[in-house]
Design a protein around this motif. Structure first.
Motif, short mmCIF file in Angstrom:
data_model
loop_
_atom_site.label_atom_id
_atom_site.label_comp_id
_atom_site.label_asym_id
_atom_site.label_seq_id
_atom_site.Cartn_x
_atom_site.Cartn_y
_atom_site.Cartn_z
N ILE A 103 0.10 29.41 -12.57
CA ILE A 103 1.24 28.61 -12.13
C ILE A 103 1.56 27.60 -13.23
O ILE A 103 0.74 26.76 -13.58
CB ILE A 103 0.95 27.88 -10.81
N GLY A 104 2.76 27.70 -13.78
CA GLY A 104 3.22 26.76 -14.80
C GLY A 104 4.00 25.63 -14.16
O GLY A 104 4.62 25.81 -13.10
N ASN A 105 3.94 24.48 -14.81
CA ASN A 105 4.64 23.31 -14.29
C ASN A 105 5.02 22.40 -15.45
O ASN A 105 4.20 22.17 -16.34
CB ASN A 105 3.73 22.56 -13.31
N LEU A 106 6.24 21.91 -15.46
CA LEU A 106 6.70 20.97 -16.48
C LEU A 106 7.01 19.65 -15.80
O LEU A 106 7.75 19.60 -14.81
CB LEU A 106 7.95 21.50 -17.18
N GLN A 125 9.45 22.89 -9.95
CA GLN A 125 8.68 23.64 -8.98
C GLN A 125 7.80 24.59 -9.80
O GLN A 125 8.07 24.86 -10.96
CB GLN A 125 9.61 24.44 -8.07
N GLY A 126 6.76 25.12 -9.21
CA GLY A 126 5.88 26.04 -9.92
C GLY A 126 6.64 27.27 -10.39
O GLY A 126 7.53 27.77 -9.71
N PHE A 127 6.27 27.76 -11.57
CA PHE A 127 6.83 29.00 -12.10
C PHE A 127 5.71 29.75 -12.81
O PHE A 127 4.63 29.22 -13.04
CB PHE A 127 8.02 28.73 -13.04
N ASP A 128 5.96 31.02 -13.14
CA ASP A 128 4.94 31.83 -13.79
C ASP A 128 4.73 31.36 -15.22
O ASP A 128 5.70 31.21 -15.98
CB ASP A 128 5.35 33.30 -13.81
N ASN A 129 3.46 31.14 -15.60
CA ASN A 129 3.14 30.79 -16.97
C ASN A 129 3.62 31.91 -17.88
O ASN A 129 3.33 33.08 -17.65
CB ASN A 129 1.61 30.61 -17.10
N GLY A 130 4.40 31.56 -18.88
CA GLY A 130 4.97 32.55 -19.79
C GLY A 130 6.38 32.97 -19.42
O GLY A 130 7.06 33.63 -20.20
N PHE A 131 6.82 32.60 -18.23
CA PHE A 131 8.16 32.96 -17.75
C PHE A 131 8.84 31.74 -17.12
O PHE A 131 9.12 31.73 -15.92
CB PHE A 131 8.09 34.11 -16.74
N GLU A 179 7.99 36.09 -9.95
CA GLU A 179 7.11 35.60 -8.88
C GLU A 179 5.70 36.20 -8.98
O GLU A 179 5.04 36.44 -7.98
CB GLU A 179 7.74 35.93 -7.53
N LYS A 180 5.21 36.39 -10.19
CA LYS A 180 3.87 36.95 -10.38
C LYS A 180 2.77 36.01 -9.89
O LYS A 180 1.69 36.46 -9.53
CB LYS A 180 3.65 37.27 -11.86
N ARG A 181 3.04 34.73 -9.88
CA ARG A 181 2.03 33.76 -9.46
C ARG A 181 1.67 33.90 -7.99
O ARG A 181 0.62 33.46 -7.55
CB ARG A 181 2.52 32.33 -9.75
N PHE A 182 2.52 34.55 -7.20
CA PHE A 182 2.27 34.71 -5.77
C PHE A 182 1.12 35.68 -5.48
O PHE A 182 0.53 35.65 -4.42
CB PHE A 182 3.53 35.17 -5.04
N TYR A 183 0.84 36.59 -6.44
CA TYR A 183 -0.26 37.54 -6.22
C TYR A 183 -1.26 37.49 -7.38
O TYR A 183 -1.87 38.49 -7.73
CB TYR A 183 0.28 38.96 -6.02
N ASP A 184 -1.46 36.32 -7.95
CA ASP A 184 -2.40 36.11 -9.07
C ASP A 184 -2.05 36.94 -10.29
O ASP A 184 -2.93 37.28 -11.08
CB ASP A 184 -3.85 36.38 -8.64
N ARG A 204 -7.04 30.48 -11.03
CA ARG A 204 -8.50 30.51 -10.86
C ARG A 204 -9.22 30.54 -12.19
O ARG A 204 -10.25 29.91 -12.35
CB ARG A 204 -8.91 31.71 -10.02
N GLY A 205 -8.72 31.29 -13.15
CA GLY A 205 -9.41 31.45 -14.42
C GLY A 205 -8.77 30.73 -15.60
O GLY A 205 -9.27 30.80 -16.72
N VAL A 206 -7.66 30.07 -15.37
CA VAL A 206 -6.92 29.44 -16.46
C VAL A 206 -6.69 27.97 -16.15
O VAL A 206 -6.31 27.62 -15.03
CB VAL A 206 -5.54 30.13 -16.67
N TYR A 207 -6.93 27.13 -17.15
CA TYR A 207 -6.54 25.72 -17.04
C TYR A 207 -6.08 25.27 -18.42
O TYR A 207 -6.87 25.27 -19.37
CB TYR A 207 -7.70 24.83 -16.57
N LYS A 208 -4.81 24.95 -18.53
CA LYS A 208 -4.24 24.51 -19.79
C LYS A 208 -3.33 23.33 -19.50
O LYS A 208 -2.51 23.38 -18.59
CB LYS A 208 -3.44 25.64 -20.42
#
Length: 141
Positions: free
Chosen positions: A102-105, A117-123, A93-98, A37-41
């Motif tokens: 969500i990181g993606n390569l 598949q989506g993964f936590d940004n930074g992890f 799985e931190k992305r599941f509760y904000d 919601r607050g991040v776009y990179k």
């Protein structure tokens, strides 16, 4: 003499294969994105150039990648099995509760797209961690 010839031939083939991997990188596009919601990179690397977008309405900033950094990216890229990218499992799985964006390569090579598949940004998954860290370093500069 045979052993020496065999050794030189092995070295020759080994170096030509590694330079082939680096040559393949010129047509390869690597894209990393982190969205919440607050991040776009969004970071796109292709042919010794990087495009960085920090924000949904922001214009991308392009930079040239120096040879040392490009070699690091090519080295880490060569260690990745592209076919296994869609099956990589996220370590957290931190992305599941904000708790994390969500990181993606995504890697596009020879008109074929490989996407995690989506993964936590930074992890990121361990198999792509070094490459993702090299890419995210561009956004910190």
């Amino acid at each position: 003499m045979r052993i020496l010839s065999l050794l030189l031939l092995t070295i020759f083939f080994g170096t030509s294969c590694s330079s082939q991997k680096i040559a393949d990188m010129t047509t390869t596009q690597i894209e990393y994105s982190a969205v919440s919601r607050g991040v776009y990179k969004k970071i796109i690397v292709q042919n010794k150039m990087v495009s960085i977008t920090n924000g949904r309405d922001a214009q991308p900033v392009e930079k040239k990648i120096d040879d040392a950094k490009w070699k690091q990216i090519a080295t880490e890229f060569s260690k990745i099995n592209l076919e296994s990218i869609p099956t990589l499992k996220a370590p957290t799985e931190k992305r599941f509760y904000d708790g994390a964006a969500i990181g993606n390569l995504t890697i596009i090579q020879n008109q074929k797209t490989y996407q995690t598949q989506g993964f936590d940004n930074g992890f990121p998954p361990k198999e792509i961690e070094k490459l993702v860290n090299l890419l995210t370093d561009f956004a910190k500069e």
